[in-house]
Design an enzyme around this catalytic site. Structure first.
Site, PDB file in Angstrom:
ATOM      1  CB  CYS A   4      -0.903   0.014   1.213  1.00  0.00           C
ATOM      2  SG  CYS A   4      -1.487  -1.577   1.702  1.00  0.00           S
ATOM      3  NE  ARG A  30       3.985   2.658  -1.425  1.00  0.00           N
ATOM      4  CZ  ARG A  30       5.255   2.399  -1.220  1.00  0.00           C
ATOM      5  NH1 ARG A  30       6.161   2.878  -2.038  1.00  0.00           N
ATOM      6  NH2 ARG A  30       5.645   1.669  -0.201  1.00  0.00           N
ATOM      7  CD1 TRP A  76      -1.394  -5.264  -4.562  1.00  0.00           C
ATOM      8  CD2 TRP A  76      -0.595  -6.374  -2.796  1.00  0.00           C
ATOM      9  NE1 TRP A  76      -0.962  -6.492  -4.992  1.00  0.00           N
ATOM     10  CE2 TRP A  76      -0.470  -7.193  -3.931  1.00  0.00           C
ATOM     11  CE3 TRP A  76      -0.156  -6.870  -1.562  1.00  0.00           C
ATOM     12  CZ2 TRP A  76       0.077  -8.471  -3.894  1.00  0.00           C
ATOM     13  CZ3 TRP A  76       0.381  -8.156  -1.516  1.00  0.00           C
ATOM     14  CH2 TRP A  76       0.493  -8.931  -2.671  1.00  0.00           C
ATOM     15  CG  ASN A 102       3.172   0.043   3.553  1.00  0.00           C
ATOM     16  OD1 ASN A 102       3.032  -1.136   3.233  1.00  0.00           O
ATOM     17  ND2 ASN A 102       4.103   0.807   3.017  1.00  0.00           N
ATOM     18  N   GLY A 103       2.423  -2.594   5.965  1.00  0.00           N
ATOM     19  CA  GLY A 103       3.396  -3.530   6.545  1.00  0.00           C
ATOM     20  C   GLY A 103       2.752  -4.826   6.988  1.00  0.00           C
ATOM     21  CD  GLU A 472      12.602  -8.826 -16.375  1.00  0.00           C
ATOM     22  OE1 GLU A 472      12.301  -9.502 -15.377  1.00  0.00           O
ATOM     23  OE2 GLU A 472      12.053  -7.746 -16.641  1.00  0.00           O
ATOM     24  CE  LYS A 476       8.709  -6.529 -16.727  1.00  0.00           C
ATOM     25  NZ  LYS A 476       9.850  -6.614 -15.855  1.00  0.00           N
ATOM     26  CD  GLU A 479       5.581  -7.480 -14.051  1.00  0.00           C
ATOM     27  OE1 GLU A 479       5.281  -7.358 -12.860  1.00  0.00           O
ATOM     28  OE2 GLU A 479       6.703  -7.149 -14.479  1.00  0.00           O
ATOM     29  CG  HIS A 495      17.752 -32.022 -20.533  1.00  0.00           C
ATOM     30  ND1 HIS A 495      18.419 -33.209 -20.675  1.00  0.00           N
ATOM     31  CD2 HIS A 495      18.610 -31.052 -20.955  1.00  0.00           C
ATOM     32  CE1 HIS A 495      19.651 -32.971 -21.137  1.00  0.00           C
ATOM     33  NE2 HIS A 495      19.780 -31.662 -21.319  1.00  0.00           N
ATOM     34  CE  LYS A 589       7.954   0.176  -9.981  1.00  0.00           C
ATOM     35  NZ  LYS A 589       8.410  -0.649 -11.119  1.00  0.00           N
TER      36      LYS A 589
HETATM   37  C1  AGP Z   1       9.040  -6.318 -12.044  1.00  0.00           C
HETATM   38  O1  AGP Z   1       8.435  -6.137 -13.270  1.00  0.00           O
HETATM   39  C2  AGP Z   1       8.167  -6.805 -10.998  1.00  0.00           C
HETATM   40  N1  AGP Z   1       7.067  -5.949 -10.811  1.00  0.00           N
HETATM   41  C3  AGP Z   1       8.802  -7.317  -9.715  1.00  0.00           C
HETATM   42  O2  AGP Z   1       9.276  -8.589 -10.007  1.00  0.00           O
HETATM   43  C4  AGP Z   1       9.923  -6.508  -9.044  1.00  0.00           C
HETATM   44  O3  AGP Z   1      11.059  -6.509  -9.843  1.00  0.00           O
HETATM   45  C5  AGP Z   1      10.239  -7.123  -7.661  1.00  0.00           C
HETATM   46  O4  AGP Z   1       9.108  -7.066  -6.858  1.00  0.00           O
HETATM   47  C6  AGP Z   1      11.406  -6.447  -6.970  1.00  0.00           C
HETATM   48  O5  AGP Z   1      11.171  -5.097  -6.752  1.00  0.00           O
HETATM   49  P1  AGP Z   1      12.330  -4.091  -6.380  1.00  0.00           P
HETATM   50  O6  AGP Z   1      13.222  -3.983  -7.565  1.00  0.00           O
HETATM   51  O7  AGP Z   1      11.640  -2.821  -6.069  1.00  0.00           O
HETATM   52  O8  AGP Z   1      13.057  -4.684  -5.216  1.00  0.00           O
END
Ligand code: AGP
Length: 594
Positions: A4, A30, A76, A102-103, A472, A476, A479, A495, A589
């Site tokens: 959040c 967030r 969130w 937040n936490g 990676e 992308k 998500e 394999h 985020k």
């Molecule tokens: C990236 O596209 C993602 N949203 C996610 O994997 C992100 O990289 C991960 O949560 C780590 O975040 P940070 O770089 O802020 O530590």
């Protein structure tokens, strides 16, 4: 257990609820399941909550009263479903106390039971509501400020909280492990409290960084700071930041994601522009270390994996990579001679912070490659290497990724005594990216996006440093497009995973013009022989490609250029499939929960 965004206004303006809603809109990245505000009126505390995204809210449609103190939250959800009752702020039975959080409050069930025995009743399923009641319980015998202090002592876990009391014109905030930054307004006695700076950038560039275990009390137009561990008042410094508001806005772009992809024309250049002292410091630390661990999560984790390859190849050095959430498994190997290189865009990822805690307990030296320089990670690391990518708002990381890759490449070269060669290599790569990112290129990728937009699954293969890039690429695509995507090491396919290939399954082959080229092409050929549709991301055309996305031939920096077309493809698929690329479902985020 929310992660959040938090925003608070205290000042002379009587439009505090509106200011808070506007601020929360800038923090929506967030968390965007629900939102809410609480504000003070002559009658007490007013609370307004809604499910859904705050970005869609029109203030004029809300019937909010005047107030000059308000707190707000964009959520969130982790546990406790997405509904109004679980939205913040949480408050006690008679709206004596309202609170945003937040936490993670780990021992909340235990305390909830204790409070229930004392007669408290709860309306939500959240841990946060328990904090409000705990403060209220202490307030039976203590003043407001002491009640908050006592409550925070009982919270096990991470938190950033902001609290309002019905009876006082006071705002209290405290943090441990989750971010809170204070904005000092232009007029005396005006303050903002937010999870991230862009939220109040419109109002002020003067900030105070609240550290862990610190509390701020704003009362009678004055802010006082308290160290909860040392049990004493502390003086805090006001720092003037040089961020501009525009860099935190979308401008003419339809989404932050495409804006941030496009910004890679400049961000790489900024990332390379490190002071010689910074590079020397980290290179020396690596040289001295007996064991170097790259640690990160998600995309930042994949960058760490690329780091292993870059160091093996360029610096001829063995390093290790571990995800933040897995790091503690290695604690028996940590000594004061170990070096950890934490990689993070936000600098607030709980799993990575936890790994740092584990490392620091063992006396490990920690370096942080981080974008948000005001973050917890940047503040607790021994060496900070800022990537200077500017605010990254889209949930999917793009420009921060390539900047982190650039910084790691530079460090690997520095460890081999060739920092200038590395710089030159990266300057050349940055120039080539500048040429590559143009509307024609995007249109070409759109052709393939249109063709594959309805597929169920797709795969990405790479070898060497492009293997983590394949992983990676899968993140992308997953998500933002929500298409099932998986990355594999090219050689691993035979394999097992090759059984997944059938007629027209799209497979992206990430090709670099290096010693892996011949083998990745033969892996792609094996897939093509089984009906796969080959999308080649490569500097040169090959006849096995059904679709070719050309990338510059940049040698060792191929991971940087190879991920960019996939970022564009993921973005375009999201748009074509009518997904919100900036705020994909179920994600946020900055992941401040474990
Ligand atoms: C990236 O596209 C993602 N949203 C996610 O994997 C992100 O990289 C991960 O949560 C780590 O975040 P940070 O770089 O802020 O530590």
């Amino acid at each position: 257990m929310p992660m959040c965004g938090i925003f608070t206004y205290y000042g002379q303006k009587n439009t505090a609820p509106n200011i808070v809603i506007e601020g929360l809109k800038k923090l929506e990245y967030r968390g965007y399941d629900s939102w809410g505000i609480a504000y003070k009126t002559d009658e007490g505390l007013e609370i307004y909550k809604e499910t859904g995204k705050i970005g869609d809210v029109k203030i004029k449609d809300l019937d909010l009263e005047h107030s000059n103190i308000a707190i707000g939250h964009s959520r969130w959800a982790t546990h406790g479903g997405v509904n109004k009752k679980n939205a913040h702020p949480h408050f006690t039975e008679n709206k004596e106390i309202a609170l945003v959080h937040n936490g993670i409050f780990e021992n909340y069930l235990e305390i909830k039971k204790y409070l229930q025995k004392k007669g408290h009743t709860f309306k939500s399923d959240t841990d946060t509501e328990v904090i409000a009641h705990l403060i209220e319980e202490h307030a039976k015998t203590h003043n407001f400020e002491d009640s908050v202090k006592l409550a925070t002592k009982e919270i096990e876990g991470r938190y950033a909280i902001v609290v309002l009391s019905k009876d006082e014109d006071t705002v209290i905030a405290a943090r441990k492990g989750s971010p809170l930054i204070i904005g000092v307004g232009e007029t005396k006695g005006e303050y903002f409290i937010a999870s991230d700076i862009p939220a109040f950038l419109k109002h002020t560039k003067k900030v105070i960084y609240l550290d862990d275990n610190q509390m701020i009390t704003i009362k009678d137009k004055t802010a006082k700071f308290f160290d909860m561990e040392k049990v004493e008042e502390v003086e805090k410094r006001i720092i003037e930041i040089d961020w501009d508001e525009e860099s935190a806005e979308k401008g003419d772009f339809p989404h932050f994601m495409i804006k941030e992809i496009t910004e890679q024309k400049d961000t790489l250049q900024r990332a390379i522009n490190q002071t010689p002292e910074t590079i020397e410091k980290i290179a020396k630390a690596i040289e001295k270390a007996k064991g170097t661990y790259f640690v990160g999560c998600g995309t930042a984790g994949k960058v760490g994996m690329v780091g292993e390859y870059l160091f093996a190849k360029i610096a001829k050095k063995h390093t290790n990579f571990t995800f933040g959430s897995e790091f503690s498994n290695y604690k028996n190997f940590l000594t004061k001679d170990t070096l950890m290189i934490a990689i993070s865009q936000s600098g607030e990822t709980a799993d990575t912070l936890e790994a740092i805690e584990v490392a620091q307990e063992k006396g490990v030296k920690v370096a942080a490659i981080v974008n948000v320089e005001s973050s917890t990670m940047a503040r607790i690391a021994d060496i900070v290497i800022p990537i200077k990518a500017g605010p990254e708002k889209a949930v999917a990381s793009t420009k921060a990724t390539t900047s982190q890759l650039a910084v790691l490449t530079l460090i690997a070269y520095a460890c081999d005594g060739g920092v200038n060669i590395g710089k030159q290599q990266l300057i050349n790569t940055a120039g080539q990216i500048n040429d590559m990112l143009n509307p024609r290129y995007e249109k070409h990728i759109m052709d393939i996006a249109k063709k594959i937009k309805n597929v169920e699954s797709m795969y990405i293969i790479g070898r060497g440093a492009n293997y983590p890039i394949a992983l990676e690429a899968a993140i992308k695509l997953q998500e933002v497009s929500y298409i099932h995507a998986e990355g594999f090491a090219g050689g691993e396919l035979k394999h097992g995973p090759i059984a997944l290939i059938s007629e027209n399954t799209p497979v992206i082959a990430l090709v670099a013009n290096d010693d892996t080229k011949r083998e990745i092409i033969s892996n792609a050929t094996e897939i093509k022989a089984r009906g796969g549709y080959i999308i080649g991301v490569a500097p040169e055309y090959n006849e096995i490609f059904d679709f070719w996305i050309k990338v510059p031939d940049v040698g060792v920096t191929s991971p940087i250029v190879n991920i960019i077309p996939i970022q564009i493809l993921a973005y375009q698929l999201a748009v074509l499939r009518k997904n919100d690329p900036d705020k994909p479902r179920n994600l946020a985020k900055s992941v401040t929960v474990k």
